[in-house]
Design an enzyme around this catalytic site. Structure first.
Site, PDB file in Angstrom:
ATOM      1  N   GLY A   1       0.832  -1.195   0.000  1.00 27.96           N
ATOM      2  CA  GLY A   1       0.000   0.000   0.000  1.00 27.96           C
ATOM      3  C   GLY A   1       0.865   1.243   0.000  1.00 27.96           C
ATOM      4  N   ALA A   2       1.970   1.166   0.736  1.00 29.98           N
ATOM      5  CA  ALA A   2       2.879   2.302   0.853  1.00 29.98           C
ATOM      6  C   ALA A   2       4.177   1.812   1.475  1.00 29.98           C
ATOM      7  CB  ALA A   2       2.269   3.386   1.748  1.00 29.98           C
ATOM      8  N   MET A   3       5.225   2.600   1.328  1.00 30.82           N
ATOM      9  CA  MET A   3       6.517   2.215   1.902  1.00 30.82           C
ATOM     10  C   MET A   3       7.204   3.444   2.469  1.00 30.82           C
ATOM     11  SD  MET A   3       8.847   0.008   2.589  1.00 30.82           S
ATOM     12  CE  MET A   3      10.302   0.555   3.481  1.00 30.82           C
ATOM     13  N   GLU A   4       7.682   3.292   3.725  1.00 22.62           N
ATOM     14  CA  GLU A   4       8.177   4.421   4.501  1.00 22.62           C
ATOM     15  C   GLU A   4       9.619   4.819   4.201  1.00 22.62           C
ATOM     16  OE1 GLU A   4       7.525   1.334   5.757  1.00 22.62           O
ATOM     17  OE2 GLU A   4       8.984   0.773   7.293  1.00 22.62           O
TER      18      GLU A   4
ATOM     19  N   GLU B   1       6.126  -2.606  12.931  1.00 23.78           N
ATOM     20  CA  GLU B   1       4.831  -2.499  12.254  1.00 23.78           C
ATOM     21  C   GLU B   1       3.669  -2.386  13.233  1.00 23.78           C
ATOM     22  OE1 GLU B   1       4.578  -1.559   9.504  1.00 23.78           O
ATOM     23  OE2 GLU B   1       6.404  -2.162   8.470  1.00 23.78           O
TER      24      GLU B   1
ATOM     25  N   HIS C   1       0.445   6.316   9.181  1.00 26.53           N
ATOM     26  CA  HIS C   1       1.259   5.114   9.446  1.00 26.53           C
ATOM     27  C   HIS C   1       2.695   5.314   8.937  1.00 26.53           C
ATOM     28  CE1 HIS C   1       1.778   0.605   9.667  1.00 26.53           C
ATOM     29  NE2 HIS C   1       2.714   0.897   8.777  1.00 26.53           N
ATOM     30  N   GLU C   2       2.814   5.757   7.709  1.00 22.16           N
ATOM     31  CA  GLU C   2       4.158   5.878   7.120  1.00 22.16           C
ATOM     32  C   GLU C   2       4.962   6.965   7.829  1.00 22.16           C
ATOM     33  OE1 GLU C   2       4.886   3.469   5.346  1.00 22.16           O
ATOM     34  OE2 GLU C   2       2.825   2.810   4.992  1.00 22.16           O
TER      35      GLU C   2
HETATM   36 ZN   LIG Z   1       4.552   0.031   8.340  1.00 23.42          ZN
END
Ligand SMILES: [Zn+2]
Ligand SMILES: *[C@@H]1O[C@H](CO)[C@@H](O)[C@H](O)[C@H]1NC(C)=O
Ligand SMILES: *[C@@H]1O[C@H](CO)[C@@H](O)[C@H](O)[C@H]1NC(C)=O
Ligand SMILES: *[C@@H]1O[C@H](CO)[C@@H](O)[C@H](O)[C@H]1NC(C)=O
Ligand SMILES: *[C@@H]1O[C@H](CO)[C@@H](O)[C@H](O)[C@H]1NC(C)=O
Length: 966
Positions: free
Chosen positions: A348-351, A407, A384-385
């Site tokens: 979904g996304a990456m930090e 996480e 979240h990210e």
């Molecule tokens: Zn995460």
């Protein structure tokens, strides 16, 4: 990492319910939420079962050579890298997209060795004097020469055998030059494509977590091998290059006769390789400046930015960053914050530190086309990210076995950050539905596993990626929230801040956080805990599962027991704590909050909990603890009568909890099924979303078990009478469906109301839906359906309609330019009732020009979720097994969902026999990543048969009585 895309539990439920048409309502929500709540990898599970797959405990055999180990030896540590990359956005003469680059890594020798072992995967390395790299020493000493060099494919290493040992304390530079493929594999440095006004565009982007940096350049690719990175990117003129640091310069050059531009970035802070990001694209941005000190930019396709789709993300980023600065008591560690929406993105996304990547649906908000669910997803994913910018990026866990802390933490505080940005949404409550209840389902299986793993149990890339599961994300979030609740938020935040300051730019193990929290407790005289943070938390992290706490209000006895949803299952995993927990119990007596009570052993007595007369006890207020609660029958009766007379005396969350606990206790045969059903009686007075959502999720199992039996008629008439008032309520507050409810969760519950009402045949519902859809068919350019309601309306209109409606949806699906619109339509087409339409649709899944390969298995599952489509899909899967297996069977997550999805209704002896025969007949083909799912399907079918035998008659009787009594 961010959250996933694989079909999530919510999607699974959505599609199922959708097609079951009993509750098609949830769908819209499910679809709205699918990605946002679907957590990395583990989120793929629809029933949770496969999410709990445990990594087999490997007996650490000792391979002979150091390069046969998956872990780097502890002899060399990197200090800094100079990385230069040049991705080609046009194919070469062979039609191959490539990138070229070189890298210098400065490293220090900390233990004598004559070997250099560094990660490298799928890179073609340039040869220097017959070796894969060049080595020189920094300072006086000279470097040994390279005798031999080779690549080890299995462990993804480049190995250099040196002529003599490197000296401890000395630093060296290793230089490599390489060429790699810029593939469309979504891993490492990869290619994403999109079309802009009919023109194909190519973007180079990256996804390093967990083990793909080594596919971009040779590096010490482990999270504890932190270093600083000096990056330059060479690219076509007119394109933008982005990386973790701020661009410091950009010069035009001609390389090999090609005019290019070289963009340089400021050296990064000390960081882990998995957080690197490199992007070349023709995107544009919207930006702002937080307090004149921090540049915030949102990047996306030119058209999306021009349509203002980046505005919402920009609006919430500043507040969320400010929230974390205050919560962590540490300023944002970098000089800029970039966030970018990519057309193809796996998670979904990456930090990535300073350059967070998202799939488009997780970052871009369209005022007209996006639903409220889409908006909430954007807020929580961003939150979240950004939480990771400190927790995870500034301070990083030593190794992937502790992934749950990284996480779980972000999955908990994302609600706090989102709540700060959108204070009217009451979003903190949602953790109970989307994390706590969700993971209860997985963690109540005998095959679950503990949060924490030993470091030596997690070695290979496959084992690392298995760590990204529902247990890590959602149970991690639930137990950290519990910890924060019993320490109190200020103490939790103080410990956290001290942890972040102590370990900034370095690595930790999870007990480091416990130590800092313990310090914070000891510095706060007003907070008392019965054991150390360490000892309390061990019970929750080192043993799997959770307890059900039983309170007998007649005697004041309080007991705990490991909760297993299948009472006949056998727990094979031993626990050093014998499956007992230190349980912090917040509770109330007759509406008055009491002092928190700790249950520290298996059985105890707490006199305060003995009540009589009209008094009642409710434990686990706001579900702040990670456990279920059971009571003596008298107390249950008092709680139920309170619900029936004055449900608002209990909080929204506790209303949802009573329903969810009761249904699950009944599944586990701890209480009578009719008691669980009685918790739904008050719903005719319930208007809030969270309790309804909780009820509908539990009702789903009943629908699956009964929608092919005579019980279904009475089930329908009972729930019709329960939902009718909710439908009328929304009809009123929306002025006959002309307005959108103002409350955030009211908008979700409106979807539930319409979906349920239409499924159950509440008067006026189907007509309403058909008129909206008919209007759209009349004028395809003007869709009158509100985005919130689209999924539900499409599904019901197609279910009620025939070939015309279906073909119209197909046409709109083919023309859709917005990914989320296409996916709503694709799901809705599985709601058809005509077998020939469903069979035709099944055939379409074999033709990638009709249904893209990535969507094929989820489409089949959607059809199986439909009670009419289920046998068709089952026949289809059996007949095409060999094709399906060879096309999707290797390592695809959705593939295992195919089996669990298609067999979810199985509950007869005959179906069990069919399933066994299917297994036997296809042994020669194999089951690939669906192997475990097949075993679980057999186990669950057996359990379903048993449940039906025991419950069919009493459930039928109950529904019949309740629906005739008016
Ligand atoms: Zn995460
Ligand atoms: C990266 O840049 C820093 C600061 O300019 C410099 O000290 C360091 O040596 C560079 N590292 C490499 C490998 O080029
Ligand atoms: C790497 O080398 C192999 C073998 O020569 C070749 O087939 C492959 O295309 C090369 N890959 C790239 C990205 O150049
Ligand atoms: C972003 O904030 C601005 C200024 O407050 C506001 O006018 C605009 O409507 C917001 N945009 C979105 C999409 O929320
Ligand atoms: C469940 O409760 C119902 C109604 O109170 C009762 O008739 C039935 O016997 C109970 N079943 C069990 C298994 O206790």
């Amino acid at each position: 990492m961010g959250k996933v895309i694989y079909v999530s539990k919510n999607v699974g439920l959505g599609l199922l319910v959708l097609a079951a048409i009993a509750l098609a309502t949830i769908i819209a929500l499910s679809v709205a939420y699918d990605n946002e709540k679907a957590k990395k990898r583990g989120g793929n599970t629809e029933d949770g079962a496969t999410g709990s797959t445990s990594i087999p405990i490997t007996t650490p055999s000792t391979p002979k050579e150091p390069w046969d180990h998956y872990r780097l030896p502890a002899s060399l540590v990197p200090i800094s890298y100079g990385v230069n990359l040049w991705p080609r956005l046009k194919p070469d003469a062979n039609g191959l997209y490539i990138f070229t680059g070189d890298s210098s890594v400065v490293f220090r020798c900390v233990k004598e060795t004559d070997l250099i072992i560094i990660h490298s995967n799928k890179l073609n390395l340039t040869s220097f004097d017959g070796h894969h790299a060049k080595l020189r020493a920094l300072g006086e000493a000279s470097a040994p020469s390279i005798l031999r060099s080779w690549l080890v494919v299995k462990t993804e290493f480049l190995v250099l055998q040196l002529s003599r040992r490197l000296s401890v304390g000395a630093t060296y530079v290793l230089f490599t030059q390489f060429q790699g493929e810029l593939a469309d594999d979504l891993e490492g440095f990869y290619r994403s494509e999109y079309t802009d006004d009919g023109v194909k565009k190519v973007v180079a982007t990256s996804q390093m977590q967990a083990t793909f940096a080594r596919k971009t350049f040779p590096c010490f690719d482990e999270p504890a091998m932190k270093a600083s990175f000096n990056v330059t990117i060479t690219h076509e003129r007119g394109f933008v290059a982005l990386s973790n640091g701020v661009e410091t310069g950009s010069t035009d050059a001609i390389i090999n006769g090609v005019p290019v531009r070289v963009t340089t970035f400021e050296p990064t802070e000390r960081m882990s390789t998995y957080l690197l990001a490199f992007i070349v694209c023709d995107f544009v941005d919207v930006d702002s400046n937080l307090n004149n000190r921090l540049l915030i930019r949102i990047w996306a396709r030119r058209k999306a930015i021009h349509d203002h789709q980046g505005d919402y993300a920009l609006n919430v980023t500043g507040p969320i960053l400010q929230f974390y600065e205050q919560y962590y008591n540490t300023s944002y560690p970098l000089s800029k914050s970039d966030q970018i929406a990519l057309p193809d993105f796996n998670a979904g996304a990456m930090e990535n530190w300073g350059l967070v990547t998202y799939r488009e649906t997780a970052l871009l908000y369209d005022r007209v086309m996006s639903s409220t669910g889409n908006k909430e997803r954007i807020t929580t994913v961003i939150s979240h990210e950004l939480a990771h910018m400190w927790f995870g990026n500034l301070v990083t866990l030593q190794w992937w076995n502790d992934l749950w802390l990284n996480e779980g933490f972000a999955s908990y505080v994302e609600y706090l950050g989102a709540d700060y940005a959108e204070p009217t949404w009451n979003i903190k409550d949602h953790i109970v539905l989307y994390d706590v209840h969700k993971v209860f389902a997985v963690d109540a299986l005998a095959s679950s596993h503990p949060l924490s793993r030993r470091e030596d149990e997690v070695n290979t890339p496959a084992q690392i990626s298995e760590m990204f599961n529902t247990i890590s994300y959602s149970k991690g979030a639930a137990v950290l929230r519990m910890l924060s609740e019993f320490l109190t938020e200020p103490v939790f935040a103080r410990g956290l801040s001290s942890y972040l300051n102590t370990f900034a730019f370095s690595n930790t193990v999870y007990t480091d956080l416990w130590d800092h929290l313990q310090q914070a407790v000891e510095n706060t005289p007003s907070v008392h805990i019965p054991h150390t943070v360490h000892d309390i938390m061990n019970r929750w992290t080192l043993q799997m599962g959770f307890p059900v706490v039983t309170i007998d209000t007649r005697t004041g006895s309080v007991t705990q027991q490991h909760f297993l949803v299948d009472p006949d299952s056998v727990v094979e995993r031993p626990s050093e704590f014998s499956y007992t927990w230190f349980v912090p119990i917040k509770w109330m007596k007759t509406g008055v909050e009491q002092q928190q009570y700790w249950l520290l052993q298996k059985t105890d007595t707490h006199d305060m909990m003995r009540v009589s007369g009209e008094d009642w006890v409710l434990a686990n207020t706001n579900v702040s603890g990670y456990f279920r609660v059971n009571y003596d029958l008298d107390n249950w009766d008092r709680l139920l009568s309170l619900l029936n007379t004055n449900h608002q005396a209990l909080s929204i969350i506790n209303r949802a909890q009573i329903i969810d606990d009761a249904f699950n206790l009944a599944r586990a045969k701890i209480i009578n099924t009719t008691l669980a059903l009685r918790t739904t009686k008050y719903l005719s007075n319930e208007r809030d979303y969270i309790p309804w959502e909780s009820a509908l999720k539990n009702l789903n199992y009943y629908i699956l078990m009964f929608d092919r039996t005579e019980v279904y008629g009475s089930l329908q008439s009972y729930f019709k009478q329960q939902i009718q008032p909710l439908f009328e309520y929304f009809k009123t507050i929306t002025a006959n469906w002309t307005k959108v409810p103002t409350g955030h969760t009211d908008q979700y519950n409106e979807i539930n109301a319409i979906g349920m009402a239409c499924s159950l045949g509440v008067k006026g519902c189907r007509e309403l839906i058909q008129s909206w859809f008919g209007e759209w068919m009349e004028n395809p350019h003007l869709n009158p359906i509100h985005p919130n309601l689209k999924s539900t309306v499409y599904c019901h209109a197609i279910a009620l309609g025939g070939v015309e409606e279906w073909d119209f949806a197909w046409k709109m699906f083919k023309n859709a330019t917005l990914a989320s619109e296409a996916s709503r339509l694709r799901a809705a087409m599985a709601c058809a009732k005509a077998p020939w339409l469903l069979n035709r649709y099944l055939e379409y899944t074999l033709d990638p020009t009709k249904i893209r390969k990535q969507d094929a298995t989820s489409t089949i599952q959607g059809i199986a979720g439909n009670v009419v489509g289920m046998p068709l899909a089952w026949n289809f899967v059996r007949a095409r097994w060999s094709y399906l297996f060879h096309t999707y069977g290797r390592g695809s997550f959705s593939f295992s969902n195919l089996i669990s999805g298609v067999t979810r209704r199985f509950s007869t002896e005959f179906e069990l026999q069919e399933l066994m025969k299917f297994k036997e007949d296809n042994l020669h083909v194999g089951f690939g990543s669906a192997t475990l799912a097949l075993e679980q399907a057999i186990e669950k079918t057996t359990a379903n048969i048993k449940w039906l035998t025991e419950n069919k008659a009493p459930v039928m009787k109950w529904f019949t009585e309740e629906s005739t009594r008016q």
